[in-house]
Design a protein around this motif. Structure first.
Motif, mmCIF file in Angstrom:
data_model
loop_
_atom_site.group_PDB
_atom_site.id
_atom_site.type_symbol
_atom_site.label_atom_id
_atom_site.label_comp_id
_atom_site.label_asym_id
_atom_site.label_seq_id
_atom_site.Cartn_x
_atom_site.Cartn_y
_atom_site.Cartn_z
ATOM 1 N N MET A 78 14.128 67.283 58.871
ATOM 2 C CA MET A 78 15.372 68.132 58.834
ATOM 3 C C MET A 78 14.953 69.589 59.354
ATOM 4 S SD MET A 78 16.686 67.296 55.055
ATOM 5 C CE MET A 78 17.751 68.694 54.838
ATOM 6 N N ASN A 79 16.290 70.030 59.823
ATOM 7 C CA ASN A 79 15.829 71.761 60.206
ATOM 8 C C ASN A 79 15.536 72.292 58.891
ATOM 9 O OD1 ASN A 79 16.688 71.654 62.945
ATOM 10 N ND2 ASN A 79 18.490 71.400 62.333
ATOM 11 N N ASP A 80 14.616 73.286 59.101
ATOM 12 C CA ASP A 80 14.253 74.296 57.973
ATOM 13 C C ASP A 80 15.352 75.551 57.650
ATOM 14 O OD1 ASP A 80 11.978 73.173 57.943
ATOM 15 O OD2 ASP A 80 11.179 74.606 59.534
ATOM 16 N N LYS A 95 32.690 67.938 59.643
ATOM 17 C CA LYS A 95 31.402 68.370 59.260
ATOM 18 C C LYS A 95 31.276 69.826 59.290
ATOM 19 C CE LYS A 95 29.338 67.073 63.686
ATOM 20 N NZ LYS A 95 28.453 66.460 64.181
ATOM 21 N N LEU A 96 30.286 70.507 58.395
ATOM 22 C CA LEU A 96 30.049 72.154 58.486
ATOM 23 C C LEU A 96 28.668 71.998 58.086
ATOM 24 C CD1 LEU A 96 31.854 74.526 58.771
ATOM 25 C CD2 LEU A 96 31.690 74.641 56.230
ATOM 26 N N ASN A 97 28.215 72.939 58.763
ATOM 27 C CA ASN A 97 26.592 73.426 58.657
ATOM 28 C C ASN A 97 26.540 74.826 58.523
ATOM 29 O OD1 ASN A 97 23.557 72.742 59.156
ATOM 30 N ND2 ASN A 97 24.038 74.363 60.506
ATOM 31 N N VAL A 98 25.856 75.289 57.581
ATOM 32 C CA VAL A 98 25.811 76.729 57.291
ATOM 33 C C VAL A 98 24.342 76.989 57.019
ATOM 34 C CG1 VAL A 98 26.134 78.671 55.991
ATOM 35 C CG2 VAL A 98 27.923 76.819 56.362
ATOM 36 N N GLU A 99 23.694 78.137 57.500
ATOM 37 C CA GLU A 99 22.160 78.271 57.568
ATOM 38 C C GLU A 99 22.030 79.822 57.682
ATOM 39 O OE1 GLU A 99 19.609 77.100 60.523
ATOM 40 O OE2 GLU A 99 21.531 75.992 61.720
ATOM 41 N N GLY A 100 20.911 80.309 57.320
ATOM 42 C CA GLY A 100 20.624 81.858 57.425
ATOM 43 C C GLY A 100 19.381 82.130 56.501
ATOM 44 N N PHE A 131 17.876 79.030 54.284
ATOM 45 C CA PHE A 131 18.354 78.031 53.586
ATOM 46 C C PHE A 131 19.292 77.139 54.561
ATOM 47 C CE2 PHE A 131 21.769 81.097 53.698
ATOM 48 C CZ PHE A 131 23.038 80.350 53.818
ATOM 49 N N LEU A 132 19.515 75.789 54.328
ATOM 50 C CA LEU A 132 20.307 75.163 55.345
ATOM 51 C C LEU A 132 21.299 74.307 54.220
ATOM 52 C CD1 LEU A 132 21.020 73.591 58.107
ATOM 53 C CD2 LEU A 132 19.119 72.030 57.350
ATOM 54 N N ILE A 133 22.551 74.174 54.434
ATOM 55 C CA ILE A 133 23.448 73.228 53.892
ATOM 56 C C ILE A 133 24.393 72.518 54.843
ATOM 57 C CG2 ILE A 133 25.451 73.087 51.991
ATOM 58 C CD1 ILE A 133 24.224 75.640 50.727
ATOM 59 N N THR A 134 24.231 71.366 54.955
ATOM 60 C CA THR A 134 25.069 70.542 55.850
ATOM 61 C C THR A 134 25.984 69.425 55.028
ATOM 62 O OG1 THR A 134 23.555 70.852 57.576
ATOM 63 C CG2 THR A 134 25.050 69.313 57.829
ATOM 64 N N GLY A 135 27.237 69.577 55.353
ATOM 65 C CA GLY A 135 28.050 68.440 54.515
ATOM 66 C C GLY A 135 28.958 67.553 55.721
ATOM 67 N N ARG A 136 29.076 66.548 55.493
ATOM 68 C CA ARG A 136 29.980 65.603 56.352
ATOM 69 C C ARG A 136 31.053 64.866 55.277
ATOM 70 N NH1 ARG A 136 27.478 61.166 60.296
ATOM 71 N NH2 ARG A 136 26.540 60.890 58.586
ATOM 72 N N ARG A 137 32.201 64.388 55.694
ATOM 73 C CA ARG A 137 33.189 63.418 55.187
ATOM 74 C C ARG A 137 33.981 62.938 56.129
ATOM 75 N NH1 ARG A 137 37.649 62.303 52.319
ATOM 76 N NH2 ARG A 137 37.320 61.965 50.093
ATOM 77 N N THR A 138 34.372 61.705 55.756
ATOM 78 C CA THR A 138 35.283 61.035 56.506
ATOM 79 C C THR A 138 36.734 61.272 55.669
ATOM 80 O OG1 THR A 138 35.011 58.951 55.441
ATOM 81 C CG2 THR A 138 33.843 59.306 57.595
ATOM 82 N N ALA A 178 20.724 69.449 52.281
ATOM 83 C CA ALA A 178 20.231 70.841 51.795
ATOM 84 C C ALA A 178 18.956 71.257 51.670
ATOM 85 C CB ALA A 178 20.592 71.280 50.306
ATOM 86 N N LYS A 179 18.591 72.511 52.241
ATOM 87 C CA LYS A 179 17.257 72.817 52.121
ATOM 88 C C LYS A 179 16.858 74.451 52.088
ATOM 89 C CE LYS A 179 13.057 71.298 55.245
ATOM 90 N NZ LYS A 179 12.480 70.846 56.443
ATOM 91 N N VAL A 180 15.773 74.568 51.464
ATOM 92 C CA VAL A 180 15.432 75.984 51.329
ATOM 93 C C VAL A 180 13.644 76.001 51.671
ATOM 94 C CG1 VAL A 180 17.215 76.708 49.816
ATOM 95 C CG2 VAL A 180 15.181 75.766 48.975
ATOM 96 N N ASN A 181 13.375 77.218 52.178
ATOM 97 C CA ASN A 181 11.896 77.258 52.352
ATOM 98 C C ASN A 181 11.377 78.686 52.105
ATOM 99 O OD1 ASN A 181 11.171 78.488 55.124
ATOM 100 N ND2 ASN A 181 12.955 77.147 55.415
ATOM 101 N N TYR A 182 10.316 78.944 51.824
ATOM 102 C CA TYR A 182 9.752 80.337 51.254
ATOM 103 C C TYR A 182 8.300 80.605 51.730
ATOM 104 C CZ TYR A 182 9.403 84.778 48.905
ATOM 105 O OH TYR A 182 9.339 86.083 48.761
#
Length: 768
Positions: free
Chosen positions: A221-223, A241-246, A255-262, A286-290
């Motif tokens: 996954m993307n970081d 679908k929607l992807n938010v990261e920053g 952080f990264l949060i990606t969601g998808r729904r039909t 979802a992903k977080v890194n430090y």
């Protein structure tokens, strides 16, 4: 003595120092996997899966080249007198927007690496492939590569080099995914917006992978962007679908949060006939890194997905099925020094399904689950410029609930449950990449696996007729049996010149988890079982050889590979088996034997220019031989196909329009059809002779796609994507069933059922 002396004095004459560090993208802080770090005519290496590299060089002045696909190459001049750390962020390749033709040289497949039978796809390649309902899909794209066969229309299951659908290890940030499909296989569980790297191993798997016979699909996954906030997404005909990261703290954490729904259920609710029905899925990545410091970094990633299907037969009656995956991975990267790197992972994985049935007085639920707790540790030791050693261990605790029936109906069928099964799977491994000569690279290693069956229930002895003749009871925590297997790996490459090489590999794999299914494609109600005192580990031995050639100034890649694989302890069903009965031990329904598969794979790929894409062809054979089936003779496996062809093309018409197409053809699957029929009490009963002795009709299909960039700036872009699935309306057979001719019951007709004809779609995608 002269030889020993010469070896001893070489280090003194050529003092080596080590330069190491991490490469990442300057734009978003993502670590770069497989980036190249080299000094011409001296040494070179690639970054690992976490962006780390280590390179041993003679002391003195050097010009180090660092590059990655899609990034500007950078050169660092250094005067090395001691071990040095160089961390670098590469800039995106800033082409003039007016220039359409891609002129950079593709990095392509490594000719010197000993790794065979590996394929990689970029997010950009997947983005342009037209697929069903316009939903970009990793598994659908992978099925267009040689040696990887699609399970059928709308299905995300795949068969790799003769293996069954359950013989593929699918990893998402190191966590196994046991059912990688949504909506009964029409979509995969992987949202392409959340994915950074996709690698599939068809043979010669490195020793760190184990537990499956046929392939490894390793998805990272993307970081998350640690430089700026990004929002992207898309809206299609049946899903959004929607992807938010920053950054959480710029340059240090993200952080990264990606969601998808039909939303097919929205359309159902708008109708009177189907307003009480449901059909949808959703998933969340979802992903977080430090970054704790120069030497430590932690990652926490997770995935959760769920499908819901409900068919209402009245106000209260109906049928429903829910299924889903949940995974979580906590990883700690630590750099001891420029030569020593470690990764520690704690992993959780869960898959379950629940079937609900209510009809009149009957009301009951069926539940099944497989859950893993997993600890992994790996050390990478860059011993020298000629040796790179990996050592590690993996420990997994499996809990399997094969099936539980709970009932609340007045005619209560009672609650029934197949016994829970517990097992403990351990493995240790070591592998070394050795540069034996300037044009000879060898990878050798071994994996030792131990699968312990734990008590907490009954185990059985079954005779040749499938009858239980003895029962053994074990208490919780008792060791019932432990299977220990040695899994050697060996691979080598010989590079003739800068543009061509040959490679060969041998790998042994074992598998202790088995999927029980009555269909050729994966289904949410398939049942996972573990090895028992009777169900032995599956074992495969595979030999692969290949020729690799870069053509046209590295604009084209040609790959030709042949393989031969033998398989032990293969599982099939007795004639008339009922593998979903909760009253019988599963061992009473199964037979065991051996298998073999062999084939030739050809891939011609073009990665440079306005027109890019590939042509793949697979010629193969897959067979089984199991006592009690087909008169004990060899027979075609269900996934056997002789020919498989895929043509994928993308054309950059101009800076605004990108056109794409893919065409696939494959020989029909092996299948068992009735050889005759007879009447019993006025009912037609079909009888069968040889197993899988017939063929479904050949399958072929053309898909078309086009992408229109509406606007693109450094801060904002949006586009429209169009696709047409099955462009010439081929009615490919999904299934074939037989029935008596209405006016003449003595005659029989075959009825073909097709799923799709023309499926157009449009989606809107944006990023800012």
């Amino acid at each position: 003595m002269a030889f020993l002396f010469s070896v001893a004095v070489v280090p003194a004459m050529a003092q080596k120092v080590t330069v190491g560090g991490t490469l990442k993208s300057k734009a978003n802080g993502e670590t770069l996997i497989g980036a190249t770090v080299k000094v011409e005519s001296v040494a070179g290496t690639l970054t690992n899966e976490y962006g780390f590299y280590s390179l041993s060089l003679p002391a003195g002045k050097h010009k180090i080249e660092m590059s990655s696909v899609g990034m500007q190459t950078q050169y660092i001049e250094v005067d090395l007198s001691k071990d040095t750390t160089i961390n670098l962020a590469l800039s995106d390749n800033s082409r003039d927007l007016q220039e359409v033709t891609i002129t950079e040289t593709s990095k392509g497949r490594s000719l010197s690496s000993a790794q065979t039978s590996v394929e990689r796809l970029t997010a950009q390649e997947i983005k342009n492939i037209p697929v069903l309902f316009g939903e970009k899909d990793i598994l659908k794209a992978i099925q267009l590569l040689p040696g990887i066969k699609a399970a059928g229309d709308g299905n995300s299951g795949m068969f790799v080099r003769g293996g069954a659908a359950d013989q593929n290890l699918i990893l998402l940030d190191e966590a196994p995914v046991y059912n990688a499909s949504h909506l009964l296989g029409f979509f995969s569980t992987f949202n392409s917006d959340a994915v950074k790297d996709i690698t599939v191993y068809k043979g010669g798997m490195p020793a760190q992978y184990g537990g499956r016979l046929s392939s490894v699909l390793d998805i990272k996954m993307n970081d998350g962007n640690n430089q700026d906030f990004d929002v992207s997404g898309g809206i299609g005909l049946i899903s959004a679908k929607l992807n938010v990261e920053g950054p959480i703290q710029k340059d240090k954490s993200s952080f990264l949060i990606t969601g998808r729904r039909t939303y097919a259920d929205v359309f159902l609710k708008a109708t009177d006939d189907y307003k009480n029905n449901s059909l949808y899925f959703y998933d969340l990545n979802a992903k977080v890194n430090y970054t704790l410091g120069e030497k430590d970094r932690i990652y926490l990633s997770g995935y959760f997905g769920k499908d819901k299907l409900k068919a209402a037969f009245g106000d209260d009656d109906g049928f429903g099925i829910n299924w889903g995956n949940a995974t979580a991975t906590l990883r700690w990267n630590h750099i001891f020094n420029n030569k020593l790197f470690s990764n520690t992972s704690f992993i959780f994985s869960n898959y379950n399904y629940k079937i609900s049935i209510k009809s009149g007085a009957y009301d009951f639920n069926i539940f099944s689950q497989i859950q893993d707790l997993n600890l992994k540790e790996e050390i990478q030791w860059y011993i020298s410029d000629r040796n790179n050693l990996k050592i590690g261990f993996n420990s997994i605790y499996h809990t399997i609930r094969p099936g539980e029936v709970t009932s609340g109906d007045e005619n209560s069928i009672g609650s029934q449950a197949l016994q829970k099964r517990y097992s403990w799977e351990n493995a240790v491994y070591a592998t070394n990449n050795w540069k034996a000569a300037d044009n000879l690279n060898i990878t050798y290693g071994v994996r030792v696996s131990a699968f312990s069956i734990l008590g907490g229930g009954n185990f059985y002895d079954v005779n040749a007729g499938g009858e239980v003749v003895d029962t053994f009871k074990y208490n919780s925590g008792q060791f019932v049996k432990t299977y220990v297997n040695l899994e050697p790996r060996l691979a080598a490459s010989w590079q003739f010149n800068p543009t061509s090489s040959v490679k060969a590999s041998f790998v042994r794999n074992t598998q202790n988890l088995h999927l029980i299914s009555n269909s050729t494609s994966s289904s949410p109600t398939d049942k996972w079982i573990a090895s028992t005192n009777l169900i032995k580990p599956e074992i495969s031995d595979q030999v692969s050889v290949g020729y690799y050639k870069n053509l046209g100034g590295n604009k084209y890649e040609l790959t030709v590979e042949a393989y031969y694989k033998t398989m032990q302890n293969q599982i099939d069903y007795r004639d008339g088996a009922n593998v979903f009965s909760s009253s019988n031990a599963i061992e009473t329904e199964l037979l065991y034997g051996k298998g073999r598969s062999y084939g030739l794979e050809v891939l011609l790929k073009k990665k440079v220019g306005r027109l890019s894409g590939w042509i793949s062809y697979t010629l193969s054979k897959t067979e089984r031989q199991i006592d009690g089936i087909n008169n004990n003779e060899w027979y075609n496996a269900r996934q056997d196909r002789t020919h498989d062809i895929a043509i994928v093309a993308t054309y950059q018409l101009n800076k605004k329009w990108t056109l794409s197409a893919n065409w696939v053809y494959y020989t029909g699957d092996a299948i068992t059809f009735p050889a005759g029929k007879y009447q019993v009490d006025g009912q037609t009963v079909y009888y069968y002779t040889k197993r899988n002795d017939y063929r479904m009709p050949a399958y072929h299909r053309l898909d078309l796609g086009a992408t229109c960039k509406l606007k693109e700036t450094k801060k904002w872009s949006h586009e429209l994507a169009f696709s047409l699935f099955n462009a010439y309306g081929r009615e490919n057979a999904y299934t074939i069933y037989f029935r008596d001719v209405k006016n003449d019951p003595t005659r029989t007709e075959a009825v073909k059922v097709a799923l799709f004809k023309f499926i157009p779609s449009i989606s809107y995608n944006f990023k800012f």
